[in-house]
Design a protein around this motif. Structure first.
Motif, PDB file in Angstrom:
ATOM      1  N   ALA A 192      43.915  54.812  30.066  1.00 43.70           N
ATOM      2  CA  ALA A 192      44.593  54.849  31.635  1.00 43.70           C
ATOM      3  C   ALA A 192      43.084  54.642  32.486  1.00 43.70           C
ATOM      4  CB  ALA A 192      45.203  56.302  31.440  1.00 43.70           C
ATOM      5  N   ALA A 193      42.066  55.553  31.988  1.00 38.74           N
ATOM      6  CA  ALA A 193      40.874  55.673  32.624  1.00 38.74           C
ATOM      7  C   ALA A 193      40.536  54.427  33.074  1.00 38.74           C
ATOM      8  CB  ALA A 193      39.848  56.424  32.177  1.00 38.74           C
ATOM      9  N   LYS A 194      40.269  53.384  32.270  1.00 30.81           N
ATOM     10  CA  LYS A 194      39.696  52.151  32.213  1.00 30.81           C
ATOM     11  C   LYS A 194      40.717  51.376  33.093  1.00 30.81           C
ATOM     12  CE  LYS A 194      37.256  51.927  27.921  1.00 30.81           C
ATOM     13  NZ  LYS A 194      37.379  51.432  26.533  1.00 30.81           N
ATOM     14  N   GLN A 195      42.030  51.423  32.980  1.00 28.03           N
ATOM     15  CA  GLN A 195      43.142  50.901  33.807  1.00 28.03           C
ATOM     16  C   GLN A 195      42.797  51.149  35.245  1.00 28.03           C
ATOM     17  OE1 GLN A 195      46.883  50.932  32.141  1.00 28.03           O
ATOM     18  NE2 GLN A 195      47.878  49.599  33.825  1.00 28.03           N
ATOM     19  N   TRP A 196      42.906  52.319  35.403  1.00 23.50           N
ATOM     20  CA  TRP A 196      42.626  52.992  36.839  1.00 23.50           C
ATOM     21  C   TRP A 196      41.481  52.312  37.548  1.00 23.50           C
ATOM     22  CZ3 TRP A 196      39.195  55.556  39.952  1.00 23.50           C
ATOM     23  CH2 TRP A 196      39.852  56.227  41.033  1.00 23.50           C
ATOM     24  N   GLN A 197      40.354  52.053  36.858  1.00 25.88           N
ATOM     25  CA  GLN A 197      39.134  51.896  37.452  1.00 25.88           C
ATOM     26  C   GLN A 197      39.287  50.340  37.506  1.00 25.88           C
ATOM     27  OE1 GLN A 197      35.438  53.327  36.147  1.00 25.88           O
ATOM     28  NE2 GLN A 197      34.433  51.515  36.531  1.00 25.88           N
ATOM     29  N   ALA A 198      40.035  49.460  36.846  1.00 28.32           N
ATOM     30  CA  ALA A 198      40.003  48.027  36.647  1.00 28.32           C
ATOM     31  C   ALA A 198      41.037  47.851  38.075  1.00 28.32           C
ATOM     32  CB  ALA A 198      40.692  47.468  35.678  1.00 28.32           C
ATOM     33  N   GLU A 199      41.908  48.538  38.167  1.00 26.39           N
ATOM     34  CA  GLU A 199      42.865  48.326  39.364  1.00 26.39           C
ATOM     35  C   GLU A 199      42.214  48.753  41.002  1.00 26.39           C
ATOM     36  OE1 GLU A 199      46.245  50.871  38.845  1.00 26.39           O
ATOM     37  OE2 GLU A 199      46.844  49.735  37.017  1.00 26.39           O
ATOM     38  N   GLN A 200      41.502  49.590  40.893  1.00 28.05           N
ATOM     39  CA  GLN A 200      40.696  49.902  42.192  1.00 28.05           C
ATOM     40  C   GLN A 200      39.519  48.778  42.291  1.00 28.05           C
ATOM     41  OE1 GLN A 200      40.818  52.866  44.039  1.00 28.05           O
ATOM     42  NE2 GLN A 200      42.504  53.174  42.993  1.00 28.05           N
ATOM     43  N   GLU A 201      38.826  48.244  41.383  1.00 26.48           N
ATOM     44  CA  GLU A 201      38.116  47.148  41.477  1.00 26.48           C
ATOM     45  C   GLU A 201      38.369  45.863  41.642  1.00 26.48           C
ATOM     46  OE1 GLU A 201      36.052  47.498  37.602  1.00 26.48           O
ATOM     47  OE2 GLU A 201      34.418  48.688  38.224  1.00 26.48           O
ATOM     48  N   GLU A 202      39.586  45.601  41.458  1.00 24.04           N
ATOM     49  CA  GLU A 202      40.561  44.481  41.526  1.00 24.04           C
ATOM     50  C   GLU A 202      40.882  44.515  43.086  1.00 24.04           C
ATOM     51  OE1 GLU A 202      42.299  40.832  40.705  1.00 24.04           O
ATOM     52  OE2 GLU A 202      41.127  42.249  39.461  1.00 24.04           O
ATOM     53  N   ALA A 203      41.027  45.526  43.772  1.00 24.65           N
ATOM     54  CA  ALA A 203      41.218  45.832  45.018  1.00 24.65           C
ATOM     55  C   ALA A 203      40.038  45.771  45.859  1.00 24.65           C
ATOM     56  CB  ALA A 203      42.048  47.133  45.454  1.00 24.65           C
ATOM     57  N   GLY A 204      38.977  45.480  45.310  1.00 28.08           N
ATOM     58  CA  GLY A 204      37.608  45.469  45.839  1.00 28.08           C
ATOM     59  C   GLY A 204      36.798  46.502  46.123  1.00 28.08           C
ATOM     60  N   ALA A 205      37.112  47.635  45.563  1.00 28.05           N
ATOM     61  CA  ALA A 205      36.126  48.770  45.581  1.00 28.05           C
ATOM     62  C   ALA A 205      34.993  48.825  44.672  1.00 28.05           C
ATOM     63  CB  ALA A 205      37.153  49.933  45.438  1.00 28.05           C
ATOM     64  N   LEU A 206      33.987  49.190  45.186  1.00 25.53           N
ATOM     65  CA  LEU A 206      32.832  49.222  44.183  1.00 25.53           C
ATOM     66  C   LEU A 206      32.604  50.773  43.671  1.00 25.53           C
ATOM     67  CD1 LEU A 206      30.047  47.292  46.387  1.00 25.53           C
ATOM     68  CD2 LEU A 206      31.477  46.461  44.545  1.00 25.53           C
ATOM     69  N   PHE A 207      32.227  51.010  42.532  1.00 23.37           N
ATOM     70  CA  PHE A 207      31.965  52.204  42.294  1.00 23.37           C
ATOM     71  C   PHE A 207      30.712  52.776  41.923  1.00 23.37           C
ATOM     72  CE2 PHE A 207      36.520  51.807  40.842  1.00 23.37           C
ATOM     73  CZ  PHE A 207      37.139  53.123  41.093  1.00 23.37           C
ATOM     74  N   VAL A 208      30.661  54.291  42.616  1.00 23.73           N
ATOM     75  CA  VAL A 208      29.351  54.748  42.576  1.00 23.73           C
ATOM     76  C   VAL A 208      29.314  56.057  41.974  1.00 23.73           C
ATOM     77  CG1 VAL A 208      28.051  53.226  44.290  1.00 23.73           C
ATOM     78  CG2 VAL A 208      29.492  55.436  44.959  1.00 23.73           C
ATOM     79  N   SER A 209      28.359  56.739  41.384  1.00 20.74           N
ATOM     80  CA  SER A 209      28.258  58.069  41.022  1.00 20.74           C
ATOM     81  C   SER A 209      27.697  58.842  42.067  1.00 20.74           C
ATOM     82  CB  SER A 209      27.371  58.308  39.865  1.00 20.74           C
ATOM     83  OG  SER A 209      26.133  58.049  40.001  1.00 20.74           O
ATOM     84  N   HIS A 210      27.915  60.252  41.931  1.00 22.10           N
ATOM     85  CA  HIS A 210      27.263  61.139  42.935  1.00 22.10           C
ATOM     86  C   HIS A 210      25.647  60.975  42.700  1.00 22.10           C
ATOM     87  CE1 HIS A 210      30.514  63.219  44.469  1.00 22.10           C
ATOM     88  NE2 HIS A 210      31.039  63.281  43.192  1.00 22.10           N
ATOM     89  N   ASP A 211      25.084  60.844  41.594  1.00 21.07           N
ATOM     90  CA  ASP A 211      23.801  60.535  41.498  1.00 21.07           C
ATOM     91  C   ASP A 211      22.942  59.283  42.061  1.00 21.07           C
ATOM     92  OD1 ASP A 211      21.078  61.079  39.874  1.00 21.07           O
ATOM     93  OD2 ASP A 211      21.858  59.322  38.547  1.00 21.07           O
ATOM     94  N   GLU A 212      23.895  58.199  41.944  1.00 23.75           N
ATOM     95  CA  GLU A 212      23.391  56.906  42.571  1.00 23.75           C
ATOM     96  C   GLU A 212      23.330  57.277  44.268  1.00 23.75           C
ATOM     97  OE1 GLU A 212      25.171  53.434  39.420  1.00 23.75           O
ATOM     98  OE2 GLU A 212      26.339  54.575  40.627  1.00 23.75           O
ATOM     99  N   CYS A 213      24.501  57.918  44.613  1.00 19.60           N
ATOM    100  CA  CYS A 213      24.822  58.203  46.051  1.00 19.60           C
ATOM    101  C   CYS A 213      23.199  59.175  46.792  1.00 19.60           C
ATOM    102  CB  CYS A 213      25.833  58.942  46.682  1.00 19.60           C
ATOM    103  SG  CYS A 213      27.356  57.778  46.279  1.00 19.60           S
ATOM    104  N   GLN A 214      22.953  59.989  45.814  1.00 23.02           N
ATOM    105  CA  GLN A 214      21.490  60.790  46.232  1.00 23.02           C
ATOM    106  C   GLN A 214      20.471  59.950  46.135  1.00 23.02           C
ATOM    107  OE1 GLN A 214      22.277  64.049  43.156  1.00 23.02           O
ATOM    108  NE2 GLN A 214      21.860  65.369  44.820  1.00 23.02           N
ATOM    109  N   LYS A 215      20.508  59.232  45.128  1.00 24.35           N
ATOM    110  CA  LYS A 215      19.153  58.043  45.321  1.00 24.35           C
ATOM    111  C   LYS A 215      19.324  57.455  46.135  1.00 24.35           C
ATOM    112  CE  LYS A 215      18.328  58.062  40.222  1.00 24.35           C
ATOM    113  NZ  LYS A 215      18.807  57.868  38.847  1.00 24.35           N
ATOM    114  N   ALA A 216      20.407  56.501  46.585  1.00 18.63           N
ATOM    115  CA  ALA A 216      20.530  55.706  47.613  1.00 18.63           C
ATOM    116  C   ALA A 216      20.203  56.502  49.117  1.00 18.63           C
ATOM    117  CB  ALA A 216      21.887  55.114  47.742  1.00 18.63           C
ATOM    118  N   ALA A 217      20.575  57.878  49.260  1.00 17.13           N
ATOM    119  CA  ALA A 217      20.226  58.501  50.236  1.00 17.13           C
ATOM    120  C   ALA A 217      18.823  58.501  50.528  1.00 17.13           C
ATOM    121  CB  ALA A 217      20.963  59.848  50.206  1.00 17.13           C
ATOM    122  N   PHE A 218      17.971  58.954  49.469  1.00 14.15           N
ATOM    123  CA  PHE A 218      16.511  59.041  49.262  1.00 14.15           C
ATOM    124  C   PHE A 218      16.011  57.712  49.604  1.00 14.15           C
ATOM    125  CE2 PHE A 218      12.378  58.858  47.246  1.00 14.15           C
ATOM    126  CZ  PHE A 218      12.025  60.078  47.290  1.00 14.15           C
ATOM    127  N   ALA A 219      16.358  56.611  49.378  1.00 14.48           N
ATOM    128  CA  ALA A 219      16.001  55.275  49.462  1.00 14.48           C
ATOM    129  C   ALA A 219      16.054  54.905  50.941  1.00 14.48           C
ATOM    130  CB  ALA A 219      16.808  54.150  48.709  1.00 14.48           C
TER     131      ALA A 219
END
Length: 302
Positions: free
Chosen positions: A99-126
């Motif tokens: 179910a988790a994989k399917q949910w993510q695949a559907e979102q990605e199919e719709a064009g969403a890019l997935f990020v984690s909170h950690d990645e967002c914090q690092k990107a804010a630092f960048a």
């Protein structure tokens, strides 16, 4: 439904709007031509016609995240999904169940890019580095971000471009600027030059400067790249491409763009190798290792 963008300069366009007007291989003469399409065609007209679009990668995702937080922070919700939003995660936050994989695949199919909170914090630092370092900060401060350009030359096929930044600062009022997140060593000029050659950034520079000067009365002839290391601590280096890079970019365009336009109008994308064989020159560098090995064996026998 193709959302055409009319000729001219469009400030503050969303990446989604810009990318919505995309090239359709079924109607090639309609365009639009872009930097990435020209490079794909030049690499192989044959593969171009058979849809060789690059696959998204984690490197592209990171670049897109930094771009979004710096240039269009209001578009974050539209472009990205948090990995933690998945309602079917395992207890440790992993995407493991069907179910988790399917949910993510559907979102990605719709064009969403997935990020984690950690990645967002690092990107804010960048992003804080990009705006805070004097060399890049001066260029970005007060600049117009994400400026779309469209120009339809006499051949009738529109050409589109998306500029990261059009600086307002007096030291940079004659330059256009692109941000590149990179794994290259910022301390190696040769490494950066190889990166430019590999991704053909000099072609983008020449094409974008040309289009900008066609649609704007504000003449600009310099191209600067803000490089940012894609790993912590996200160091920044600004380089300006000298005239040699730009003239090589223009030569590439002079060679490939007319061929591309002819192919688009005729809807013929043939391999240049179809009809005749070609003479293969010697590339000695490819044989250095072999020669060294033979020399070594010979020396050991003496």
């Amino acid at each position: 439904s193709l959302v055409m963008i009319e000729d001219g300069i469009h400030k503050g366009i969303t990446p989604a709007e810009y990318h919505a007007w995309e090239f359709d291989i079924e109607q090639p003469e309609k365009g639009p031509i872009s930097n990435s399409l020209l490079k794909r065609f030049a690499k192989s007209p044959y593969a171009f016609a058979h849809g060789n679009a690059p696959r998204p990668s984690t490197a592209l995702n990171w670049g897109a995240l930094v771009d979004c937080l710096l240039f269009t922070p209001d578009q974050f919700e539209h472009e990205f999904r948090m990995k933690s939003d998945n309602p079917h995660l395992s207890d440790d936050g992993g995407v493991r169940s069907k179910a988790a994989k399917q949910w993510q695949a559907e979102q990605e199919e719709a064009g969403a890019l997935f990020v984690s909170h950690d990645e967002c914090q690092k990107a804010a630092f960048a992003v804080a580095n990009l705006t805070g370092e004097p060399a890049s900060g001066e260029i970005l401060d007060g600049a117009d971000y994400q400026v779309a350009l469209v120009h339809t030359p006499d051949h009738g096929i529109p050409v589109k471009a998306l500029l990261d930044a059009v600086p307002a600062h007096p030291n940079h009022a004659d330059s256009l600027v692109d941000l590149k997140t990179t794994s290259a060593n910022l301390y190696s000029d040769a490494g950066i030059a190889r990166e430019i050659g590999k991704w053909k950034y000099h072609v983008q520079a020449a094409l974008y400067l040309n289009i900008y000067n066609k649609v704007s009365d504000d003449y600009r002839n310099r191209w600067q790249i803000i490089w940012q290391s894609s790993t912590f601590p996200f160091e920044v280096r600004v380089t300006e491409l000298d005239e040699d890079y730009l003239s090589k970019g223009r030569a590439y365009i002079r060679c490939h763009l007319p061929r591309f336009i002819r192919a688009l109008k005729a809807n013929r994308f043939e391999s240049p190798f179809r009809k005749s064989s070609s003479y293969l020159p010697m590339y000695s560098a490819a044989f250095y290792a072999e020669e060294e090995e033979m020399e070594l064996l010979t020396s050991l026998e003496e």
